[in-house]
Design an enzyme around this catalytic site. Structure first.
Site, PDB file in Angstrom:
ATOM      1  CG  ASP A   8      -0.190   0.086   2.541  1.00 41.10           C
ATOM      2  OD1 ASP A   8       0.819  -0.633   2.693  1.00 41.10           O
ATOM      3  OD2 ASP A   8      -0.610   0.850   3.431  1.00 41.10           O
TER       4      ASP A   8
ATOM      5  CD  GLU B 129       4.552   0.430   6.835  1.00 43.69           C
ATOM      6  OE1 GLU B 129       5.427   0.704   7.672  1.00 43.69           O
ATOM      7  OE2 GLU B 129       4.096   1.281   6.032  1.00 43.69           O
TER       8      GLU B 129
END
Length: 394
Positions: free
Chosen positions: A97, A165
């Site tokens: 991400d 994350e």
């Protein structure tokens, strides 16, 4: 030994791979993540499925993408010896991400030649996404190189690409039962040479003030207690020298992140960060004392909740010195000067270390994270890949 850095053909493959990855929108959603949505955005699946196909196309048989968007691949060792100590199972990790503070949609990478290095930037309307698609690229390039050079002897390798994350939830649903790693490496750092084995201890605080609502025209007579006033007075009393903008290196901080509310009720969300638990306890006391001062002066009630987010990984890595020793040897083999610096934040590795898999972090060659000025050095990313190759090979 440099496998990729000195090979222009391999570096060009890395460049093509990286530019292709940053064009895939995989922005996570911090608000959705805090509400329990996992993964927090559907677009992360697009990147995960792209990587899943690429790994399978490289010839890896053991590849799985689970229901929570964790992509895991396993490559058996081609070394006959069974000595676990000299041939450990090594997990390489990066996150899929990108942060939602600056949009990562419709990234248009700009490739610029600067002397002996190639620099990649966005066109200025988005972030680049090098955090952490540079890490993903370094790992994928390492894997591709090993599978294309089967004569190179390597340890058992596990690869995990994880979601979310950037929201702080990247390890919330990690399938530990599927991992056999003796240690792991997150590839999620910045400048050339960074080797990180310590990070903040991280706690969140929620301070909720309860006031007394009444008609503002009769506020004095009816004894109104404005919870908005309580919240603003509380944040104003926090020591400015303990703010993020006044701290650096090994200094911790208290950071008010969001204030919401009305006359009857208000809430402040804060982050507490410090490298020692002693300083965390001091920060908790500051918050408790300042909140109590406000209630004593203005009335009302206060409720404070502290939540642990992640812990400094240093202690557990110190208990496993062979991990850092192997990394230092790999840096030396690649002629990279080590910069051991503390992470003023956390990584998936800090939480994975808590879970029992020692996980330091290395550089990617990415710079100015989380901004439209973010950029990547191809030379540095190639060095990161070579360090990974040296870590997993004999």
């Amino acid at each position: 030994m440099n496998y990729i850095y000195d090979n222009e053909k391999e570096k060009n493959k890395m460049l093509e791979r990286f530019c292709r990855y940053v064009k895939i929108w995989s922005e996570s959603d911090s608000k959705a993540a805090d509400q329990g949505v996992f993964p927090s955005s559907q677009c992360q699946w697009d990147f995960a499925r792209t990587l899943e196909k690429e790994i399978k196309d490289l010839g890896v048989k053991d590849v799985s993408l689970n229901e929570n968007c964790y992509l895991i691949a396993k490559i058996p060792s081609n070394i006959e010896e069974s000595d676990k100590k000299s041939n450990p199972t090594i997990l390489l990790m990066a996150h899929m991400d990108t942060v939602d503070e600056v949009t990562g949609k419709n990234v248009n990478p700009q490739v610029i030649k600067e002397g002996q290095d190639t620099i990649v930037k966005s066109d200025g309307s988005t972030l680049l996404g090098a955090d952490d698609k540079a890490g993903v690229t370094a790992i994928m390039s390492t894997l591709a190189y090993l599978l294309d050079h089967k004569e190179i002897k390597h340890s058992p390798i596990e690869i995990m690409f994880s979601p979310d994350e950037e929201t702080g939830h990247g390890m919330d649903k990690v399938p530990l039962e599927k991992l056999n790693a003796d240690f792991a490496i997150t590839v999620d750092g910045g400048d050339l040479g960074e080797l990180e084995s310590e990070c903040f201890n991280a706690f969140a605080a929620k301070v909720k003030f309860t006031g007394k609502a009444c008609h503002t025209g009769n506020a004095k007579a009816e004894g109104m207690i404005n919870a908005v006033t309580l919240a603003s007075n509380f944040t104003a009393r926090l020591p400015h020298e303990k703010s993020p903008e006044c701290s650096q290196d090994y200094q911790g901080f208290i950071a008010p992140m969001e204030v919401t509310g009305s006359i009857e009720s208000s809430e402040i969300q804060l982050l507490l960060r410090a490298f020692t638990m002693e300083e965390i306890e001091e920060e908790k006391k500051i918050i408790q004392d300042k909140a109590n001062e406000v209630v004593k002066e203005f009335g009302g009630m206060v409720d404070i909740q502290f939540t642990q987010q992640y812990l400094n990984m240093k202690d557990k890595l110190d208990q496993n010195p062979e991990v850092m020793e192997r990394l230092r040897k790999a840096f030396k083999a690649c002629d990279v000067e080590i910069k051991e610096v503390p992470i003023r934040g956390g990584t998936d590795g800090s939480r994975l270390t808590e879970m029992g898999i020692p996980t330091p972090n290395i550089f990617t060659g990415a710079h100015e994270f989380h901004s439209r000025k973010e950029w990547l050095s191809l030379n540095q990313m190639a060095k990161a890949a070579d360090i990974l190759l040296n870590i997993v090979t004999k």
